[in-house]
Write a protein that holds these residues in place. Structure first.
Motif, PDB file in Angstrom:
ATOM      1  N   SER A   1       0.825  -1.197   0.000  1.00  0.00           N
ATOM      2  CA  SER A   1       0.000   0.000   0.000  1.00  0.00           C
ATOM      3  C   SER A   1       0.865   1.256   0.000  1.00  0.00           C
ATOM      4  CB  SER A   1      -0.927  -0.004   1.211  1.00  0.00           C
ATOM      5  OG  SER A   1      -0.192   0.309   2.367  1.00  0.00           O
ATOM      6  N   VAL A   2       2.046   1.148   0.566  1.00  0.00           N
ATOM      7  CA  VAL A   2       2.904   2.312   0.666  1.00  0.00           C
ATOM      8  C   VAL A   2       3.649   2.534  -0.627  1.00  0.00           C
ATOM      9  CG1 VAL A   2       4.984   3.155   1.748  1.00  0.00           C
ATOM     10  CG2 VAL A   2       3.215   2.113   3.116  1.00  0.00           C
ATOM     11  N   GLY A   3       3.726   1.457  -1.384  1.00  0.00           N
ATOM     12  CA  GLY A   3       4.546   1.582  -2.555  1.00  0.00           C
ATOM     13  C   GLY A   3       5.647   0.605  -2.369  1.00  0.00           C
ATOM     14  N   GLN A   4       6.535   0.682  -3.286  1.00  0.00           N
ATOM     15  CA  GLN A   4       7.437  -0.409  -3.491  1.00  0.00           C
ATOM     16  C   GLN A   4       8.804   0.002  -3.035  1.00  0.00           C
ATOM     17  OE1 GLN A   4       6.231   1.747  -5.685  1.00  0.00           O
ATOM     18  NE2 GLN A   4       4.159   0.916  -5.695  1.00  0.00           N
TER      19      GLN A   4
ATOM     20  N   GLU B   1      -8.532   4.492   3.217  1.00  0.00           N
ATOM     21  CA  GLU B   1      -7.819   5.035   2.066  1.00  0.00           C
ATOM     22  C   GLU B   1      -6.478   4.371   1.814  1.00  0.00           C
ATOM     23  OE1 GLU B   1      -9.413   9.561   2.247  1.00  0.00           O
ATOM     24  OE2 GLU B   1      -7.357   9.216   1.553  1.00  0.00           O
ATOM     25  N   VAL B   2      -6.109   3.467   2.761  1.00  0.00           N
ATOM     26  CA  VAL B   2      -4.814   2.832   2.619  1.00  0.00           C
ATOM     27  C   VAL B   2      -4.702   2.077   1.307  1.00  0.00           C
ATOM     28  CG1 VAL B   2      -3.323   1.051   3.543  1.00  0.00           C
ATOM     29  CG2 VAL B   2      -4.406   2.702   5.057  1.00  0.00           C
ATOM     30  N   GLU B   3      -5.792   1.412   0.958  1.00  0.00           N
ATOM     31  CA  GLU B   3      -5.774   0.585  -0.244  1.00  0.00           C
ATOM     32  C   GLU B   3      -5.347   1.381  -1.477  1.00  0.00           C
ATOM     33  OE1 GLU B   3      -5.796  -2.490   1.420  1.00  0.00           O
ATOM     34  OE2 GLU B   3      -7.498  -1.361   2.192  1.00  0.00           O
ATOM     35  N   ASP B   4      -5.803   2.636  -1.569  1.00  0.00           N
ATOM     36  CA  ASP B   4      -5.437   3.389  -2.759  1.00  0.00           C
ATOM     37  C   ASP B   4      -4.361   4.449  -2.480  1.00  0.00           C
ATOM     38  OD1 ASP B   4      -8.746   4.491  -2.368  1.00  0.00           O
ATOM     39  OD2 ASP B   4      -6.956   5.502  -1.591  1.00  0.00           O
ATOM     40  N   SER B   5      -3.621   4.250  -1.395  1.00  0.00           N
ATOM     41  CA  SER B   5      -2.623   5.263  -1.086  1.00  0.00           C
ATOM     42  C   SER B   5      -1.411   5.149  -1.998  1.00  0.00           C
ATOM     43  CB  SER B   5      -2.185   5.172   0.378  1.00  0.00           C
ATOM     44  OG  SER B   5      -1.489   3.975   0.574  1.00  0.00           O
ATOM     45  N   LYS B   6      -1.438   4.189  -2.939  1.00  0.00           N
ATOM     46  CA  LYS B   6      -0.395   4.169  -3.956  1.00  0.00           C
ATOM     47  C   LYS B   6      -0.365   5.505  -4.683  1.00  0.00           C
ATOM     48  CE  LYS B   6      -0.609  -0.739  -4.993  1.00  0.00           C
ATOM     49  NZ  LYS B   6      -1.934  -1.300  -4.783  1.00  0.00           N
ATOM     50  N   GLY B   7      -1.514   6.107  -4.718  1.00  0.00           N
ATOM     51  CA  GLY B   7      -1.640   7.405  -5.352  1.00  0.00           C
ATOM     52  C   GLY B   7      -0.710   8.439  -4.754  1.00  0.00           C
ATOM     53  N   VAL B   8      -0.330   8.205  -3.498  1.00  0.00           N
ATOM     54  CA  VAL B   8       0.564   9.157  -2.852  1.00  0.00           C
ATOM     55  C   VAL B   8       1.937   9.098  -3.509  1.00  0.00           C
ATOM     56  CG1 VAL B   8       1.638   9.807  -0.677  1.00  0.00           C
ATOM     57  CG2 VAL B   8      -0.694   8.929  -0.695  1.00  0.00           C
TER      58      VAL B   8
ATOM     59  N   LEU C   1       1.451   7.374   4.413  1.00  0.00           N
ATOM     60  CA  LEU C   1       0.183   7.163   5.093  1.00  0.00           C
ATOM     61  C   LEU C   1      -0.377   8.415   5.725  1.00  0.00           C
ATOM     62  CD1 LEU C   1       0.882   3.737   6.784  1.00  0.00           C
ATOM     63  CD2 LEU C   1      -0.617   4.175   4.857  1.00  0.00           C
ATOM     64  N   THR C   2       0.510   9.316   6.155  1.00  0.00           N
ATOM     65  CA  THR C   2       0.032  10.497   6.858  1.00  0.00           C
ATOM     66  C   THR C   2       0.203  11.730   6.002  1.00  0.00           C
ATOM     67  OG1 THR C   2       2.152  10.936   7.876  1.00  0.00           O
ATOM     68  CG2 THR C   2       0.625   9.544   9.108  1.00  0.00           C
ATOM     69  N   GLY C   3       0.543  11.509   4.742  1.00  0.00           N
ATOM     70  CA  GLY C   3       0.805  12.602   3.814  1.00  0.00           C
ATOM     71  C   GLY C   3      -0.261  13.673   3.873  1.00  0.00           C
ATOM     72  N   HIS C   4      -1.528  13.237   3.984  1.00  0.00           N
ATOM     73  CA  HIS C   4      -2.573  14.234   4.172  1.00  0.00           C
ATOM     74  C   HIS C   4      -3.164  14.055   5.559  1.00  0.00           C
ATOM     75  CE1 HIS C   4      -3.657  11.430   0.730  1.00  0.00           C
ATOM     76  NE2 HIS C   4      -3.782  10.729   1.824  1.00  0.00           N
ATOM     77  N   GLU C   5      -3.720  15.148   6.013  1.00  0.00           N
ATOM     78  CA  GLU C   5      -4.282  15.191   7.362  1.00  0.00           C
ATOM     79  C   GLU C   5      -5.315  14.071   7.584  1.00  0.00           C
ATOM     80  OE1 GLU C   5      -3.358  17.694  10.465  1.00  0.00           O
ATOM     81  OE2 GLU C   5      -3.134  18.429   8.427  1.00  0.00           O
ATOM     82  N   ALA C   6      -5.202  13.408   8.743  1.00  0.00           N
ATOM     83  CA  ALA C   6      -6.214  12.456   9.201  1.00  0.00           C
ATOM     84  C   ALA C   6      -6.703  11.502   8.123  1.00  0.00           C
ATOM     85  CB  ALA C   6      -7.418  13.186   9.804  1.00  0.00           C
TER      86      ALA C   6
END
Ligand SMILES: Nc1ncnc2c1ncn2[C@@H]1O[C@H](COP(=O)(O)OP(=O)(O)OP(=O)(O)O)[C@@H](O)[C@H]1O
Ligand SMILES: [Mg+2]
Lengths: 345, 264
Positions: free
Chosen positions: A244-247, A335-342, A325-330
């Motif tokens: 989820s965090v990326g690779q 949203e973890v599943e699509d946090s690859k977008g981060v 994971l905490t890139g945006h507030e709260a």
């Protein structure tokens, strides 16, 4: 634990439900210090016989959570059950089911290691010879025999830590809390603690451990909850979390910093990912979702005369996990599943 | 690992007693490691007996020797009560240490850590009592009551000091720091020990003070000790002292334990 000689004084004796497959369950757990919510609605479920890792930066609320589960702090909201027993209403029962190794050593500095363990064992109902036997056995197991008679004042941090862990295991409780068990330990002591945890799990103990190291959670935990500012921001297996965090990321050092912008463009074309460039270090860092494309990238760089002096692949660090994971507030945990977008905005 | 252990909702009386003794054993081990914890109960009685006897003796009883039967019980009581203040202070210091976190997570009686610490400190009161009598004897104090009565008087003092130490244990539990325990305790200790019959006959005080000094439980304790040591009598004062000790324990032990639990 010895059975009481006065059964009449025991209000109700129960058997711990051996069929209970949930070791820890919390719902909306809250702890407030003044106006500050150190723990802000934590829901956790820990299956019996597993290792559960609680990962979080300084001040995330790890210790506060553990202290509430271990009956050391009273929750201000929500509830928590240990093998089905409420930590507030049935604290005495819960204490019979847990062993706690806190973040800060909870052993007696003025006494020796042997005396410490004997006293804890006696308090737990061991007879004098049985207490001595158990203490000696644990000291051997944790490699503390030579130092057994010296006051703890002269112990190293690692020795103290090991003694603390040994003290939590006297009564062989079915659930152990370990609050940052390896922080401040050298690699050898850390490996020893890890071995102990693995042995406990083999014997069927459930372990909840907190840590600041992704690597440690990765090595030991079946499931991991990432907490930040008193909330669970992600939960899953180590693999799910990392995915989820990326690779992993690729780090390249360029021979000539002038090539930076050109190299970034090549990365964008070949890997379809965005590389960050720091001119001081001449360092180019990019996430890699498909390692088989790296060869293509290197070839493309070579063809464009971008010279590389150093090359390395790195797994995501905890910093990167938190940033993601905490890139945006709260961030809600869904949203973890699509946090690859981060990683790839 | 089998989960088939028997779980209890509270500790039995026998377990509570055994756990308290284990905690007392811990206290004794600490004395052995830090013998300086015993300085106050050896130096203070020696110093005070010498000082008070030679400073006040002439003025109050004509000479030092005749003052000894009055001052020895007085100094004894003062030393032992001061030592019981130290019990509260040390309990506070101890509770701030990490090991108390472990005690709180063990399935033990909540009173055990407190009771054990207080029980261990009776050793300090015993030392203080012995030193006071020995120094007195060396200065010419010859109690008429004989050795048995002196021993009984000593025992009474130790029992009462144990009771009083629950008051200071209570302060120890509620206070934020060890120094503040010391502060509050001294504020109570000084009026209580000096506004009594410990050092001077009560009839030399103004009327309103006499009323306080006569009502002061410590005056009763000192009178009981004087009666025992000087004439081998066990009277009302003895009974009043024991009664007061029981009341203090019944009041402050549950209070201290409750506050200790609330902090947990
Ligand atoms: N007794 C207390 N009184 C007031 N605030 C507290 C208390 N204990 C913890 N806090 C605050 O609660 C927050 C969470 O603290 P906690 O110790 O649980 O964090 P942590 O995740 O264990 O951090 P670390 O990695 O540093 O151990 C912090 O902001 C801390 O300052
Ligand atoms: Mg912590």
């Amino acid at each position: 634990m010895s059975a009481t000689a006065y059964p009449g004084l025991v209000t109700s004796a129960r058997r711990a439900p051996s069929h209970n497959d949930v070791a820890i369950q919390t719902q909306g757990l809250v702890k407030q210090f003044g106006s500050h919510r150190a723990v802000d609605g934590i829901d956790l479920t820990v299956q019996t016989g597993t290792v559960f890792g609680v990962l979080g930066p300084n001040g995330a609320g790890k210790t506060t959570t553990v202290r509430m589960l271990a009956t050391l702090l009273r929750p201000d909201g929500g509830r928590a059950r240990i093998f089905g027993h409420d930590v507030v209403k049935e604290e005495h029962v819960v204490r019979q089911l847990i062993g706690v190794t806190g973040q800060y050593a909870s052993v007696d500095e003025t006494l020796s290691a042997l005396e410490n363990l004997i006293i804890f064992a006696r308090l737990l109902g061991f007879s004098r010879p049985a207490a001595k036997r158990k203490a000696t056995e644990l000291l051997e197991q944790f490699g503390l025999v030579e130092a057994a008679k010296r006051p703890l004042k002269h112990f190293s941090g690692g020795m103290r830590r090991r003694l603390d862990l040994a003290a939590s295991l006297i009564a062989t409780p079915p659930l152990i809390f370990l609050d940052e068990p390896t922080t401040g330990l050298d690699p050898r002591s850390r490996a020893q603690v890890w071995d102990t945890i693995r042995r406990l799990v083999r014997e069927g103990t459930t372990v909840l451990l907190t840590t600041q190291y992704l690597d440690e959670a990765d090595q030991l935990a079946d499931r991991i909850a990432v907490i930040d500012r008193g909330r669970v921001i992600a939960e899953g297996t180590a693999d799910e979390l990392k995915a989820s965090v990326g690779q992993s990321s690729l780090h390249l050092r360029l021979a000539d910093p002038e090539d930076g912008a050109r190299a970034q463009a090549i990365v964008a074309r070949v890997l379809r990912s965005e590389a960050t460039f720091s001119p001081e270090g001449k360092r180019l860092v990019m996430p890699v979702s498909d390692p088989s494309r790296i060869a293509d990238l290197l070839v493309a760089l070579k063809e464009n005369d971008v010279d590389i002096v150093e090359f390395s692949m790195q797994k995501p660090t905890l910093d990167e996990v938190f940033l993601a994971l905490t890139g945006h507030e709260a961030t809600p945990s869904s949203e973890v599943e699509d946090s690859k977008g981060v990683e790839q905005p | 690992m089998s989960l088939s252990m028997t779980l209890h909702h509270r500790t039995s009386l026998r377990q509570t007693v055994q756990q308290s003794f284990t905690m007392a054993y811990r206290g004794l081990l600490k004395f052995r490691r830090n013998p300086e914890q015993l300085f106050d109960v050896t130096l203070q009685p020696t110093l005070f007996t010498l000082m008070f006897t030679y400073i006040f003796g002439g003025a109050i009883s004509g000479d030092a020797e005749h003052y000894l039967p009055i001052i020895i019980p007085g100094v004894l009581m003062q030393t032992v009560i001061t030592a019981s203040v130290a019990t509260g202070v040390q309990l506070r210091e101890d509770m701030d240490k990490g090991v108390f976190d472990r005690f709180r997570t063990l399935p033990i009686a909540r009173i055990a850590p407190l009771a054990g610490a207080l029980m261990a400190d009776t050793v300090r009161y015993t030392i203080a009592t012995l030193v006071t009598f020995v120094v007195g004897y060396a200065m010419g104090y010859r109690p008429q009551g004989g050795l048995g009565d002196v021993a009984l008087a000593g025992l009474l003092v130790i029992v009462c000091a144990f009771a009083i130490s629950w008051i200071f244990a209570f302060f120890g539990v509620i206070a934020r720091t060890a120094t503040s325990v010391q502060g509050i305790s001294m504020l109570i200790l000084f009026p209580l020990t000096f506004l009594s019959n410990a050092f001077v006959p009560v009839n030399t005080m103004p009327k309103w003070l006499q009323w306080f000094a006569n009502a002061n439980p410590l005056s009763h304790l000192i009178s009981a000790v004087r009666e025992l040591t000087n004439s081998g009598q066990i009277g009302d004062e003895f009974a009043i002292s024991l009664f007061a000790a029981a009341v203090i324990i019944l009041l402050f032990a549950p209070l201290a334990v409750r506050m200790y639990m609330r902090k947990a």
